[in-house]
Enzyme design. Structure first.
Site, PDB file in Angstrom:
ATOM      1  N   ASP A  33       3.587  15.997  -1.473  1.00 13.71           N
ATOM      2  CA  ASP A  33       2.699  15.028  -0.815  1.00 13.71           C
ATOM      3  C   ASP A  33       1.249  15.476  -0.934  1.00 13.71           C
ATOM      4  OD1 ASP A  33       1.309  13.505   1.351  1.00 13.71           O
ATOM      5  OD2 ASP A  33       3.342  12.797   1.743  1.00 13.71           O
ATOM      6  N   LYS A  34       0.385  14.553  -1.217  1.00 12.76           N
ATOM      7  CA  LYS A  34      -1.046  14.871  -1.347  1.00 12.76           C
ATOM      8  C   LYS A  34      -1.736  15.011   0.015  1.00 12.76           C
ATOM      9  CE  LYS A  34      -5.126  12.800  -3.588  1.00 12.76           C
ATOM     10  NZ  LYS A  34      -5.616  11.576  -4.242  1.00 12.76           N
ATOM     11  N   GLU A  84       0.098   4.528  -2.022  1.00  8.84           N
ATOM     12  CA  GLU A  84      -0.869   3.896  -1.132  1.00  8.84           C
ATOM     13  C   GLU A  84      -0.139   2.669  -0.618  1.00  8.84           C
ATOM     14  OE1 GLU A  84      -3.797   4.747  -0.059  1.00  8.84           O
ATOM     15  OE2 GLU A  84      -4.131   6.502  -1.302  1.00  8.84           O
ATOM     16  N   ASP A 132       9.748  -5.482  -0.376  1.00 10.21           N
ATOM     17  CA  ASP A 132      10.033  -6.917  -0.590  1.00 10.21           C
ATOM     18  C   ASP A 132       8.769  -7.678  -1.016  1.00 10.21           C
ATOM     19  OD1 ASP A 132       8.655  -6.831   1.829  1.00 10.21           O
ATOM     20  OD2 ASP A 132      10.137  -7.987   2.966  1.00 10.21           O
ATOM     21  N   GLU A 133       7.584  -7.052  -0.835  1.00  9.46           N
ATOM     22  CA  GLU A 133       6.332  -7.770  -1.145  1.00  9.46           C
ATOM     23  C   GLU A 133       6.178  -8.064  -2.629  1.00  9.46           C
ATOM     24  OE1 GLU A 133       2.772  -6.603   0.836  1.00  9.46           O
ATOM     25  OE2 GLU A 133       3.830  -6.009   2.637  1.00  9.46           O
ATOM     26  N   TYR A 156      -1.860  -4.253  -3.546  1.00  8.63           N
ATOM     27  CA  TYR A 156      -0.763  -3.339  -3.185  1.00  8.63           C
ATOM     28  C   TYR A 156       0.552  -3.815  -3.787  1.00  8.63           C
ATOM     29  CZ  TYR A 156       3.210  -1.691  -0.435  1.00  8.63           C
ATOM     30  OH  TYR A 156       4.449  -1.205  -0.069  1.00  8.63           O
ATOM     31  N   LYS A 160       2.983  -2.087  -6.659  1.00 10.67           N
ATOM     32  CA  LYS A 160       4.399  -1.742  -6.437  1.00 10.67           C
ATOM     33  C   LYS A 160       5.282  -2.470  -7.456  1.00 10.67           C
ATOM     34  CE  LYS A 160       6.062   0.521  -3.693  1.00 10.67           C
ATOM     35  NZ  LYS A 160       6.346   1.971  -3.616  1.00 10.67           N
ATOM     36  N   TYR A 213      -4.116 -11.651  12.806  1.00 13.60           N
ATOM     37  CA  TYR A 213      -4.759 -12.339  11.690  1.00 13.60           C
ATOM     38  C   TYR A 213      -4.375 -13.820  11.670  1.00 13.60           C
ATOM     39  CZ  TYR A 213      -5.309  -7.561   9.730  1.00 13.60           C
ATOM     40  OH  TYR A 213      -5.605  -6.230   9.511  1.00 13.60           O
ATOM     41  N   HIS A 290      -2.972 -13.755   2.295  1.00 13.80           N
ATOM     42  CA  HIS A 290      -1.963 -13.327   3.267  1.00 13.80           C
ATOM     43  C   HIS A 290      -0.617 -14.019   3.021  1.00 13.80           C
ATOM     44  CE1 HIS A 290      -1.352 -12.492   7.876  1.00 13.80           C
ATOM     45  NE2 HIS A 290      -0.486 -11.856   7.116  1.00 13.80           N
TER      46      HIS A 290
HETATM   47  P1  NAD Z   1       2.692   5.864   4.164  1.00 21.76           P
HETATM   48  O1  NAD Z   1       1.378   5.324   3.735  1.00 21.76           O
HETATM   49  O2  NAD Z   1       2.957   6.109   5.595  1.00 21.76           O
HETATM   50  O3  NAD Z   1       2.957   7.257   3.412  1.00 21.76           O
HETATM   51  C1  NAD Z   1       2.649   7.449   2.053  1.00 21.76           C
HETATM   52  C2  NAD Z   1       2.701   8.946   1.767  1.00 21.76           C
HETATM   53  O4  NAD Z   1       2.389   9.136   0.377  1.00 21.76           O
HETATM   54  C3  NAD Z   1       1.676   9.764   2.564  1.00 21.76           C
HETATM   55  O5  NAD Z   1       2.291  10.917   3.077  1.00 21.76           O
HETATM   56  C4  NAD Z   1       0.615  10.104   1.536  1.00 21.76           C
HETATM   57  O6  NAD Z   1      -0.056  11.334   1.806  1.00 21.76           O
HETATM   58  C5  NAD Z   1       1.441  10.183   0.264  1.00 21.76           C
HETATM   59  N1  NAD Z   1       0.624   9.953  -0.941  1.00 21.76           N
HETATM   60  C6  NAD Z   1      -0.259   8.945  -1.151  1.00 21.76           C
HETATM   61  N2  NAD Z   1      -0.832   9.093  -2.352  1.00 21.76           N
HETATM   62  C7  NAD Z   1      -0.275  10.199  -2.915  1.00 21.76           C
HETATM   63  C8  NAD Z   1      -0.450  10.864  -4.162  1.00 21.76           C
HETATM   64  N3  NAD Z   1      -1.324  10.419  -5.087  1.00 21.76           N
HETATM   65  N4  NAD Z   1       0.298  11.959  -4.427  1.00 21.76           N
HETATM   66  C9  NAD Z   1       1.178  12.435  -3.503  1.00 21.76           C
HETATM   67  N5  NAD Z   1       1.363  11.853  -2.308  1.00 21.76           N
HETATM   68  C10 NAD Z   1       0.646  10.755  -2.013  1.00 21.76           C
HETATM   69  O7  NAD Z   1       3.776   4.904   3.520  1.00 21.76           O
HETATM   70  P2  NAD Z   1       5.210   4.467   4.085  1.00 21.76           P
HETATM   71  O8  NAD Z   1       5.035   3.301   4.973  1.00 21.76           O
HETATM   72  O9  NAD Z   1       5.933   5.671   4.553  1.00 21.76           O
HETATM   73  O10 NAD Z   1       5.876   3.917   2.741  1.00 21.76           O
HETATM   74  C11 NAD Z   1       6.622   4.807   1.890  1.00 21.76           C
HETATM   75  C12 NAD Z   1       7.116   4.016   0.694  1.00 21.76           C
HETATM   76  O11 NAD Z   1       7.944   2.954   1.134  1.00 21.76           O
HETATM   77  C13 NAD Z   1       5.996   3.373  -0.125  1.00 21.76           C
HETATM   78  O12 NAD Z   1       6.323   3.493  -1.495  1.00 21.76           O
HETATM   79  C14 NAD Z   1       6.006   1.920   0.315  1.00 21.76           C
HETATM   80  O13 NAD Z   1       5.575   1.087  -0.730  1.00 21.76           O
HETATM   81  C15 NAD Z   1       7.474   1.724   0.623  1.00 21.76           C
HETATM   82  N6  NAD Z   1       7.775   0.684   1.636  1.00 21.76           N
HETATM   83  C16 NAD Z   1       7.164   0.737   2.855  1.00 21.76           C
HETATM   84  C17 NAD Z   1       7.501  -0.214   3.813  1.00 21.76           C
HETATM   85  C18 NAD Z   1       6.878  -0.213   5.178  1.00 21.76           C
HETATM   86  O14 NAD Z   1       7.095  -1.156   5.937  1.00 21.76           O
HETATM   87  N7  NAD Z   1       6.139   0.811   5.559  1.00 21.76           N
HETATM   88  C19 NAD Z   1       8.449  -1.206   3.513  1.00 21.76           C
HETATM   89  C20 NAD Z   1       9.041  -1.209   2.252  1.00 21.76           C
HETATM   90  C21 NAD Z   1       8.709  -0.233   1.323  1.00 21.76           C
HETATM   91  O1  TDX Z   2      -4.182  -5.815  12.899  1.00 20.47           O
HETATM   92  C1  TDX Z   2      -3.328  -6.486  12.290  1.00 20.47           C
HETATM   93  N1  TDX Z   2      -3.108  -7.789  12.647  1.00 20.47           N
HETATM   94  C2  TDX Z   2      -2.218  -8.582  12.007  1.00 20.47           C
HETATM   95  O2  TDX Z   2      -2.071  -9.773  12.366  1.00 20.47           O
HETATM   96  C3  TDX Z   2      -2.554  -5.932  11.203  1.00 20.47           C
HETATM   97  C4  TDX Z   2      -2.756  -4.520  10.773  1.00 20.47           C
HETATM   98  C5  TDX Z   2      -1.646  -6.756  10.591  1.00 20.47           C
HETATM   99  N2  TDX Z   2      -1.487  -8.053  10.954  1.00 20.47           N
HETATM  100  C6  TDX Z   2      -0.487  -8.894  10.276  1.00 20.47           C
HETATM  101  C7  TDX Z   2      -0.507  -8.861   8.765  1.00 20.47           C
HETATM  102  C8  TDX Z   2       0.949  -9.016   8.407  1.00 20.47           C
HETATM  103  O3  TDX Z   2       1.294 -10.382   8.363  1.00 20.47           O
HETATM  104  O4  TDX Z   2       0.784  -8.339  10.660  1.00 20.47           O
HETATM  105  C9  TDX Z   2       1.702  -8.365   9.560  1.00 20.47           C
HETATM  106  C10 TDX Z   2       2.142  -6.946   9.278  1.00 20.47           C
HETATM  107  O5  TDX Z   2       1.023  -6.285   8.747  1.00 20.47           O
HETATM  108  P1  TDX Z   2       1.107  -4.769   8.236  1.00 20.47           P
HETATM  109  O6  TDX Z   2       1.636  -3.916   9.333  1.00 20.47           O
HETATM  110  O7  TDX Z   2      -0.205  -4.417   7.609  1.00 20.47           O
HETATM  111  O8  TDX Z   2       2.279  -4.866   7.149  1.00 20.47           O
HETATM  112  P2  TDX Z   2       2.462  -5.785   5.843  1.00 20.47           P
HETATM  113  O9  TDX Z   2       1.159  -6.220   5.309  1.00 20.47           O
HETATM  114  O10 TDX Z   2       3.464  -6.836   6.166  1.00 20.47           O
HETATM  115  O11 TDX Z   2       3.078  -4.687   4.830  1.00 20.47           O
HETATM  116  C11 TDX Z   2       4.053  -3.739   5.323  1.00 20.47           C
HETATM  117  O12 TDX Z   2       5.354  -4.098   4.963  1.00 20.47           O
HETATM  118  C12 TDX Z   2       5.715  -3.977   3.615  1.00 20.47           C
HETATM  119  C13 TDX Z   2       3.735  -2.331   4.817  1.00 20.47           C
HETATM  120  O13 TDX Z   2       2.395  -1.988   5.147  1.00 20.47           O
HETATM  121  C14 TDX Z   2       3.964  -2.218   3.333  1.00 20.47           C
HETATM  122  O14 TDX Z   2       3.754  -0.879   2.906  1.00 20.47           O
HETATM  123  C15 TDX Z   2       5.389  -2.621   3.049  1.00 20.47           C
HETATM  124  O15 TDX Z   2       5.624  -2.625   1.668  1.00 20.47           O
END
Ligand code: NAD
Ligand code: TDX
Length: 361
Positions: A33-34, A84, A132-133, A156, A160, A213, A290
């Site tokens: 992890d970075k 990211e 799923d995005e 984003y 992906k 939003y 959005h």
């Molecule tokens: P997050 O942003 O919380 O964590 C990302 C991690 O990757 C961090 O620890 C960061 O330091 C590391 N990272 C970023 N750039 C890097 C680099 N260049 N080299 C090494 N490490 C690096 O993300 P998350 O929510 O835990 O998501 C993890 C994975 O799951 C992602 O690939 C995301 O697309 C996927 N995903 C997330 C969600 C969600 O709802 N959070 C849903 C579906 C899929």
């Molecule tokens: O302040 C806010 N107000 C608001 O209305 C924020 C941060 C978000 N939103 C809305 C935007 C989205 O419709 O809420 C919904 C969820 O937003 P996020 O938490 O930013 O998630 P989303 O954009 O749906 O993406 C998330 O799910 C899929 C993760 O960030 C992604 O990494 C994952 O792939």
């Protein structure tokens, strides 16, 4: 197994490691992890002294470093979370998303291909964690299946989608043993407060405004993070090489419903009136591009591998709120950027070999 977990200090990766490092002492785990703003060593405090765990702070987009780590650790399994991950940030700085999500994924694939020279006879696996995005936006009806057309809206999601295509191409072209999961919105402990649920929880607890939003009518399918991690493990153990599996919670909610539910929970937990907390809601300018609605059909995963989510949304939300209340040190550190200071102070840039504590430069 020697398991390399990229992005293991982030939200989902750290929950994955906190679940599986203690559960499988016979496996060695390296977190690669970075430690960007989203990566947090405090999320690993429960396991950071475990004999079968070590942390390597490095960038997946740096090919030389990636090759060194693959050469030192020689993983049998890569679980690739690093990315990211925040849509709003991708709107401001798409380049960072291409660098990590596309170039970084390619560097990992190249290194895996070089290490697993004869993929057809190998038991190795590259598991790619995706979203799923990539499928774009739905209107009121229907759900994404594994055959849905890719149609990403944000930088984003486009990055992906690119990474998914690369992973699949490495399988078809070079025979690299891969699996992919595309999951819906996760929530739970250790999520950085830039995402909707932790942001709403922390702002509501602290009496700050709750930004929603647009109309708040956009809809997401929510899955508790532990259920996602179990799905990934199931696919690693029993999934078919080359296959993609969708993962969803079957818990669709509009954003405004999620925010209102959290306001009610915060009011119950703090003894404040629900009206006071609900009064913090502010409708703000919409996110450009959005996506209106996501819904995931995970029947393939259920049918073929027997996975189902175990936690209902109401219970998961209450558990998540309880975690943020019980972990003020984590919250304070994240809000103050303390984990970046930890990185400057503590990290010695050496890889502890997971099994025996030897160090490799
Ligand atoms: P997050 O942003 O919380 O964590 C990302 C991690 O990757 C961090 O620890 C960061 O330091 C590391 N990272 C970023 N750039 C890097 C680099 N260049 N080299 C090494 N490490 C690096 O993300 P998350 O929510 O835990 O998501 C993890 C994975 O799951 C992602 O690939 C995301 O697309 C996927 N995903 C997330 C969600 C969600 O709802 N959070 C849903 C579906 C899929
Ligand atoms: O302040 C806010 N107000 C608001 O209305 C924020 C941060 C978000 N939103 C809305 C935007 C989205 O419709 O809420 C919904 C969820 O937003 P996020 O938490 O930013 O998630 P989303 O954009 O749906 O993406 C998330 O799910 C899929 C993760 O960030 C992604 O990494 C994952 O792939």
């Amino acid at each position: 197994m020697r398991i390399l977990v990229t992005g293991g200090a982030g939200f989902i990766g750290s929950n994955f490691l906190n679940m599986f490092v203690p559960r499988y002492p016979e496996h060695s785990f390296v977190c690669f992890d970075k430690l960007t703003y989203a990566g947090n060593p405090l999320s690993l405090t429960g396991i950071d002294s475990a004999k079968n765990f070590s942390l390597e702070v490095a960038d997946i987009a740096d090919g030389d470093v990636v090759n060194r780590i693959f050469g030192d650790f020689r993983p049998d399994l890569v679980v690739h979370f690093a990315a990211e991950s925040h849509v709003d940030r991708s709107i401001h700085d798409p380049g960072a998303f291409v660098r990590t999500n596309v170039v970084g994924t390619m560097q990992l694939l190249n290194a895996a291909r070089a290490l697993w020279k004869d993929p057809s006879s190998s038991t190795a696996r590259f598991h790619h964690v995706s979203t799923d995005e990539v499928y774009g936006s739905l209107r009121e009806e229907g759900a994404f299946t594994e055959d849905s057309r890719y149609d990403p809206s944000s930088p984003y999601a486009a990055s992906k989608a690119s990474s998914d295509h690369l992973v699949r191409a490495f399988h078809r072209t070079y025979g690299l043993p891969i699996t992919i999961t595309n999951c819906s919105n996760n929530y739970g402990p250790r999520q950085a407060p830039e995402k909707l649920i932790p942001l709403t929880i922390l702002n509501a607890l602290e009496g700050r405004e709750l930004p929603v939003y647009g109309s708040g009518g956009n809809c997401r399918d929510w899955l508790y993070v532990d259920d996602h991690c179990e799905a990934i493990w199931k696919v690693i153990e029993c999934g078919q090489v080359g296959q993609t599996y969708n993962v969803g919670g079957n818990e669709e909610r509009t954003n405004i419903d999620v925010v209102r539910a959290l306001c009610e929970l915060v009011a119950q937990q703090t003894g404040r009136s629900a009206a006071d907390v609900l009064g913090l809601i502010r409708f703000v300018e919409d996110r450009p591009g959005h996506d209106w609605r996501y819904a995931v059909d995970s029947s393939k995963l259920k049918r073929e591998l027997g996975w189902e989510p175990t936690l209902r949304f109401a219970e998961g939300l209450a558990r998540t709120l309880a975690w943020y209340i019980a972990n003020p040190a984590w919250v304070k550190a994240v809000q103050a950027g303390e984990h970046q200071k930890w990185l400057e102070k503590n990290y010695d840039r050496r890889l502890r070999t997971a099994n025996d504590g030897r160090t490799n430069s």
